[in-house]
Design an enzyme around this catalytic site. Structure first.
Site, PDB file in Angstrom:
ATOM      1  N   PHE A  62       0.285  -1.224  -0.331  1.00 56.88           N
ATOM      2  CA  PHE A  62      -0.824  -0.009   0.613  1.00 56.88           C
ATOM      3  C   PHE A  62       0.838   1.432   0.027  1.00 56.88           C
ATOM      4  O   PHE A  62       0.673   2.186   0.813  1.00 56.88           O
ATOM      5  CB  PHE A  62      -1.207   0.188   1.555  1.00 56.88           C
ATOM      6  CG  PHE A  62      -1.531  -1.378   1.226  1.00 56.88           C
ATOM      7  CD1 PHE A  62      -2.772  -1.785   0.468  1.00 56.88           C
ATOM      8  CD2 PHE A  62      -1.297  -1.975   2.489  1.00 56.88           C
ATOM      9  CE1 PHE A  62      -3.130  -2.508   0.918  1.00 56.88           C
ATOM     10  CE2 PHE A  62      -2.003  -3.296   2.577  1.00 56.88           C
ATOM     11  CZ  PHE A  62      -2.990  -3.772   1.796  1.00 56.88           C
TER      12      PHE A  62
ATOM     13  N   ASP B 291       0.709  -1.099  -5.049  1.00 57.28           N
ATOM     14  CA  ASP B 291      -0.341  -0.382  -5.078  1.00 57.28           C
ATOM     15  C   ASP B 291      -1.623  -0.582  -6.404  1.00 57.28           C
ATOM     16  O   ASP B 291      -1.001  -0.775  -7.156  1.00 57.28           O
ATOM     17  CB  ASP B 291      -0.086   1.111  -4.816  1.00 57.28           C
ATOM     18  CG  ASP B 291      -1.148   2.075  -4.061  1.00 57.28           C
ATOM     19  OD1 ASP B 291      -0.867   2.053  -2.820  1.00 57.28           O
ATOM     20  OD2 ASP B 291      -1.884   2.554  -4.670  1.00 57.28           O
TER      21      ASP B 291
ATOM     22  N   CYS C 265      -5.470   2.477  10.202  1.00 56.75           N
ATOM     23  CA  CYS C 265      -5.584   4.164  10.682  1.00 56.75           C
ATOM     24  C   CYS C 265      -7.003   4.187  10.100  1.00 56.75           C
ATOM     25  O   CYS C 265      -7.819   5.467  10.469  1.00 56.75           O
ATOM     26  CB  CYS C 265      -5.141   4.428   9.545  1.00 56.75           C
ATOM     27  SG  CYS C 265      -5.881   3.856   7.520  1.00 56.75           S
TER      28      CYS C 265
END
Ligand code: SAH
Length: 395
Positions: free
Chosen positions: A227, A249, A339
């Site tokens: 990522f 990614d 996150c």
């Protein structure tokens, strides 16, 4: 006439503890008919003054508090708040060592719904609540007045605006249109940022310190950066002396900026690979091929947007962490992040522990905990602002 919001009995506790949100369920009645984002006074059921906030009729968060004191909410009020936010960053040395940083971190800087980031000569703002939208003109004037810049760009194209009954918005708010890509410097690392089409306001500023931490461990190491977005962690790894970095990614435009950042920093492009692909699939392929790495970074997007998605998010974290543990060499390091604000730190740690166990990494240990950089603070009465959790594990 300013409208007044009266709370139900015993619903004043969180506001007295300086929490900035008032939920619709706590409201007994409203005297007056405030417009979207207009300032309302908030009173307890007994008539005690609790503060002023912005009215948001369509959101469950019906009022976002500007202040818990008796003071006038006007441009002068916001000038003081902005001054305080700028001074806080200056005092931490953030503005000296970086050309990109968060100047206003919404609720934690007492600016509910307002985000303001600097990327070199340009400022990028988000107005995420009715109150922020109501004061937009004055706020943009203040930004231009108090923060030297060539231009201010709006990235209010965020889904939460819909919950507030606001349309998505982007465009120039002041000065010049930002160029397609902007060069920034973060702790000695150079990056390209696309503030117009990039994620959030363009860059993951919150990972600054964790990239610097990664750098310390990379000498002669192989690094798998999952990522990778625009290369945040990979530039740090290369500067730290990594002998090979693989970036994965799903966004080609992000990978392109990452490759350009390698050149921008004068680093050896032969040591870097950029792969456009799905991390879940590639980790499986590497496992099947018997590939091994010294260091793996897992910094996935938000897996849980709401409470209902937490179980599914947990499965996602378990999956990639389990695979990553299997791909590490002895004494290898895993930098693993979540996150999602809704994913509690203790649950995330448990998921990573389960993943290590299932990967047969019985000796895996946490050697450091990581979190969001200091320009993304968490106001103590507002724990909701804490969202980025990271574990540095060694096997
Ligand atoms: N580590 C980055 C930020 C990562 S943001 C930094 O330091 O800047 C999350 C990234 O994951 C985005 O760039 C997004 O394009 C990518 N992404 C999302 N799902 C993916 C998937 N299944 N496989 C590969 N990349 C994915």
């Amino acid at each position: 006439m300013q409208a007044t919001v009266y709370l139900k009995p015993k619903r004043d506790k969180s506001l007295r503890a300086r929490h900035p949100w008032l939920f619709s369920g706590g409201i007994a009645r409203v005297d007056g008919s405030p417009a979207l984002g207009e300032t309302v006074a908030v009173l307890s059921s007994k008539g005690d003054f609790l503060g002023y906030g912005a009215w948001s009729p369509e959101s469950q968060i019906r009022v976002r508090m500007w202040t818990h004191r008796k003071e006038t909410i006007d441009k002068a009020f916001f000038r003081q708040r902005l001054q305080a936010a700028i001074q806080a960053r200056d005092a931490l040395g953030i503005t000296k060592n970086n050309t990109a940083y968060r100047i206003i971190a919404a609720e934690s800087d007492h600016f509910p719904g307002v985000v303001l980031d600097r990327y070199g000569d340009y400022l990028v703002a988000q107005f995420l609540s009715t109150g922020a939208e109501f004061w937009k003109t004055e706020l943009v004037e203040l930004f231009a007045e108090m923060l030297p810049c060539k231009g201010i760009y709006d990235r209010s194209d965020v889904e939460v605006r819909k919950k507030e009954g606001l349309p998505l918005a982007t465009g120039v708010l002041h000065g010049e249109h930002p160029p397609e890509k902007l060069e920034i410097i973060e702790a000695g690392r150079k990056y390209w940022v696309d503030v117009i089409n990039g994620h959030k306001t363009g860059f993951y500023l919150d990972q600054r310190d964790n990239r610097s931490l990664l750098k310390q461990y990379c000498q002669d190491k192989t690094v798998l950066n999952c990522f990778s977005y625009t290369g945040g962690f990979s530039i740090a790894a290369l500067q730290g002396g990594a002998k090979q970095v693989i970036n994965i990614d799903a966004s080609q435009s992000a990978l392109d900026l990452s490759a350009e950042a390698v050149r921008l920093n004068g680093l050896d492009a032969n040591k870097v690979e950029h792969i456009n692909g799905d991390v879940f699939q590639l980790l499986r392929r590497y496992r099947d091929e018997g590939k091994r790495f010294d260091i793996i970074v897992l910094d996935p997007p938000k897996f849980a947007e709401n409470r209902k998605q937490i179980k599914k998010a947990a499965r996602g974290y378990k999956d990639i962490n389990l695979l990553a543990f299997k791909l590490l060499k002895p004494n290898g390091l895993l930098f693993t992040f979540s996150c999602s604000g809704l994913m509690e730190a203790s649950l995330f740690q448990k998921i990573v522990a389960d993943a290590a166990l299932d990967a047969n990494c019985r000796d895996a240990k946490i050697i450091k905990k990581m979190d969001q950089a200091s320009d993304h603070p968490t106001a103590l009465p507002f724990p909701e602002a804490y969202y980025l959790k990271g574990l540095l594990c060694q096997i």
